[in-house]
Scaffold this motif. Structure first.
Motif, mmCIF file in Angstrom:
data_model
loop_
_atom_site.group_PDB
_atom_site.id
_atom_site.type_symbol
_atom_site.label_atom_id
_atom_site.label_comp_id
_atom_site.label_asym_id
_atom_site.label_seq_id
_atom_site.Cartn_x
_atom_site.Cartn_y
_atom_site.Cartn_z
ATOM 1 N N ASN A 198 -11.814 -8.064 -0.913
ATOM 2 C CA ASN A 198 -11.808 -8.067 -2.287
ATOM 3 C C ASN A 198 -12.551 -7.095 -2.933
ATOM 4 O O ASN A 198 -12.435 -5.952 -3.316
ATOM 5 N N TRP A 199 -14.079 -7.273 -2.428
ATOM 6 C CA TRP A 199 -15.095 -6.504 -2.927
ATOM 7 C C TRP A 199 -15.196 -4.992 -2.531
ATOM 8 O O TRP A 199 -15.457 -4.173 -3.099
ATOM 9 N N LEU A 200 -14.696 -4.819 -1.192
ATOM 10 C CA LEU A 200 -14.560 -3.488 -0.482
ATOM 11 C C LEU A 200 -13.223 -2.707 -1.236
ATOM 12 O O LEU A 200 -12.998 -1.530 -0.940
ATOM 13 N N GLY A 201 -12.457 -3.327 -1.868
ATOM 14 C CA GLY A 201 -11.287 -2.616 -2.235
ATOM 15 C C GLY A 201 -10.234 -2.481 -1.528
ATOM 16 O O GLY A 201 -9.131 -1.934 -1.788
ATOM 17 N N ASN B 77 -6.050 -4.707 -15.022
ATOM 18 C CA ASN B 77 -5.411 -3.646 -14.231
ATOM 19 C C ASN B 77 -6.626 -3.119 -13.414
ATOM 20 O O ASN B 77 -7.663 -2.861 -13.786
ATOM 21 N N LEU B 78 -6.306 -2.916 -12.013
ATOM 22 C CA LEU B 78 -7.085 -2.423 -11.157
ATOM 23 C C LEU B 78 -6.771 -0.850 -10.962
ATOM 24 O O LEU B 78 -5.800 -0.492 -11.340
ATOM 25 N N THR B 79 -7.738 -0.023 -10.510
ATOM 26 C CA THR B 79 -7.670 1.190 -10.467
ATOM 27 C C THR B 79 -7.801 1.607 -8.822
ATOM 28 O O THR B 79 -8.344 0.833 -8.047
ATOM 29 N N GLY B 80 -7.683 2.771 -8.532
ATOM 30 C CA GLY B 80 -7.888 3.444 -7.438
ATOM 31 C C GLY B 80 -6.674 2.795 -6.294
ATOM 32 O O GLY B 80 -5.725 2.404 -6.757
ATOM 33 N N PHE B 81 -7.227 2.641 -5.300
ATOM 34 C CA PHE B 81 -6.155 1.958 -4.286
ATOM 35 C C PHE B 81 -5.790 0.719 -4.503
ATOM 36 O O PHE B 81 -4.739 0.368 -4.154
ATOM 37 N N ALA B 82 -6.665 -0.081 -5.281
ATOM 38 C CA ALA B 82 -6.255 -1.425 -5.526
ATOM 39 C C ALA B 82 -5.148 -1.503 -6.471
ATOM 40 O O ALA B 82 -4.542 -2.696 -6.883
ATOM 41 N N ALA C 8 0.874 -1.186 0.073
ATOM 42 C CA ALA C 8 -0.097 -0.013 0.049
ATOM 43 C C ALA C 8 0.858 1.367 -0.069
ATOM 44 O O ALA C 8 0.522 2.419 -0.668
ATOM 45 N N LEU C 9 2.281 1.130 0.690
ATOM 46 C CA LEU C 9 2.773 2.505 0.809
ATOM 47 C C LEU C 9 3.635 2.533 -0.488
ATOM 48 O O LEU C 9 4.292 3.670 -0.543
ATOM 49 N N TYR C 10 3.967 1.497 -1.270
ATOM 50 C CA TYR C 10 4.764 1.371 -2.379
ATOM 51 C C TYR C 10 4.239 2.509 -3.557
ATOM 52 O O TYR C 10 2.830 2.164 -3.688
ATOM 53 N N CYS D 287 -8.099 -4.915 -0.372
ATOM 54 C CA CYS D 287 -6.831 -5.889 -0.906
ATOM 55 C C CYS D 287 -7.442 -6.751 -1.872
ATOM 56 O O CYS D 287 -8.381 -7.561 -1.564
ATOM 57 N N PRO D 288 -7.055 -6.712 -3.198
ATOM 58 C CA PRO D 288 -7.608 -7.780 -4.238
ATOM 59 C C PRO D 288 -7.201 -9.128 -4.194
ATOM 60 O O PRO D 288 -6.229 -9.392 -3.196
#
Length: 392
Positions: free
Chosen positions: A275-278, A186-191, A163-165, A280-281
């Motif tokens: 996963n659903w809440l975004g 590819n995932l978007t946002g925080f994920a 998350a910090l990278y 952590c996938p």
């Protein structure tokens, strides 16, 4: 009260099931599915004989976590057996370190086949287990509270590190990372911190793997797999260790099974929610913390089933086919990996290139793979009957 068994037959059968899935790759269901594009049956089998591209899970994706989970399950039995043979903890721990090193080197050796030089990568099942095994071994001597604490620290710490990278900036070189900016997975946002070959584990391997002699510089792993996955894989092994402690305890079998089912359903539910809440996938290829919980849930349900039917219902004789494989899993792994191409070529030389078409062209790969699988098993049965077991 009767003495507790020194060997868990249900674990052997479960391991045999897992190794059968791995060896069964030679059946190549996807070839049949391609030849029969209108068949949902073969499409379903093909899907579950391959890894998902990124997020999600197929049956094939559960092979490596199950194998890792079972390393933890049998550890309490292994420690108990080893302590009866050795006089000190230091000797037992040195044996564990040797086992770890052998697993890592065996993984490197198998991946170096048909290469011009030793191919140093550490993302395969054997190397991943070997890297985390010494820590798991030490945890095997600690209390359940410490084991659970270690699991939480690993999962939260690994999540936080990703998350910090930093995310890729506008100048990021996607070509040299082996992905495209608009890749459909590819995932978007925080994920997006867990996207393929743009994450912390990929950056680590760009440095670490280039410390070893290479034919050409390491830029990326095509599947997105990474060395650092051994840390969350250790989390999966700790889940297995917790299960092994339960199995080795004097708790009544029905209560053990109930506990496993509760833990299994909980792992699946938490994994799906994260996963659903975004937060952590759920990605197997980089072994996200969510994947540890989700796949671990399946592992608890699998061990509950095999323990119930094999050890409690005493149906061991019904699973002889799987037991032969499971009691020699390292041999099975090596036979499939090292001898598979040789056996395949030999069959085609002696039976003809198209012998598999005996039941029709669409089933060529199925017939060929089925015969290969039979040869694998017969080799393992011969070893089983001769009591030749590869132990590391």
């Amino acid at each position: 009260m009767p003495a507790l068994p020194n060997r868990l037959t249900s674990a052997d059968v479960y391991r045999g099931f897992v190794m059968l899935l791995m060896m069964g790759e030679v059946l190549r269901f996807h070839k049949v599915a391609e030849a029969l594009p209108d068949s949902t049956f073969w499409a379903f089998l093909a899907h579950h004989q391959d890894h998902v591209e990124w997020i999600g899970c197929s049956l094939h994706d559960l092979i490596q976590p199950s194998f890792s989970f079972l390393v933890g399950v049998v550890l309490p039995y292994s420690i108990s057996s080893r302590l009866t043979q050795e006089s000190s903890f230091s000797k037992v721990f040195i044996h564990a370190l040797k086992r770890s090193l052998i697993l890592i080197l065996l993984g490197v050796f198998l991946r170096s086949q048909n290469k011009v030089q030793t191919y140093f990568t550490f993302e395969d099942t054997l190397s991943q287990i070997g890297l985390g095994y010494p820590i798991l071994f030490l945890l095997g001597f600690r209390s359940q509270k410490i084991q659970i604490s270690a699991l939480i620290i690993i999962l939260v710490g690994y999540w936080l590190a990703f998350a910090l990278y930093p995310l890729p900036d506008i100048n990021f070189d996607y070509v040299n990372a082996g992905v495209t900016k608009d890749w459909e997975h590819n995932l978007t946002g925080f994920a997006a911190h867990w996207n393929k070959n743009t994450n912390l584990a990929w950056a680590f391997d760009r440095w670490f793997l280039n410390l070893f002699p290479r034919e050409k510089p390491f830029l990326f792993n095509g599947g997105g797999y990474a060395t650092l996955s051994f840390m969350p894989t250790l989390g999966t092994m700790i889940l297995g260790l917790l299960a092994g402690n339960i199995l080795k305890s004097t708790t009544i079998p029905t209560k053990k099974i109930k506990t496993f089912v509760i833990l299994g359903i909980s792992g699946l539910a938490i994994g799906l929610a994260l996963n659903w809440l975004g937060i952590c996938p759920n990605v197997k290829r980089i072994w996200t913390p969510t994947w540890v919980l989700f796949s671990g849930g399946w592992c608890f349900l699998f061990i509950a089933f095999f323990y119930w039917i094999v050890d409690v219902k005493q149906k061991e004789d019904k699973f002889y086919f799987l037991k032969v494989i499971g009691m020699n899993s390292i041999a099975a792994y090596c036979i499939a990996d090292a001898l598979g191409s040789y056996i395949s070529k030999s069959l085609k030389i002696h039976l003809g290139e198209n012998y598999g078409a005996i039941f029709g062209d669409p089933y060529q790969s199925l017939v060929h793979g089925g015969l290969m699988l039979l040869i694998y098993w017969l080799l393992l049965r011969w070893m089983f009957n001769k009591k030749l077991f590869i132990r590391i």
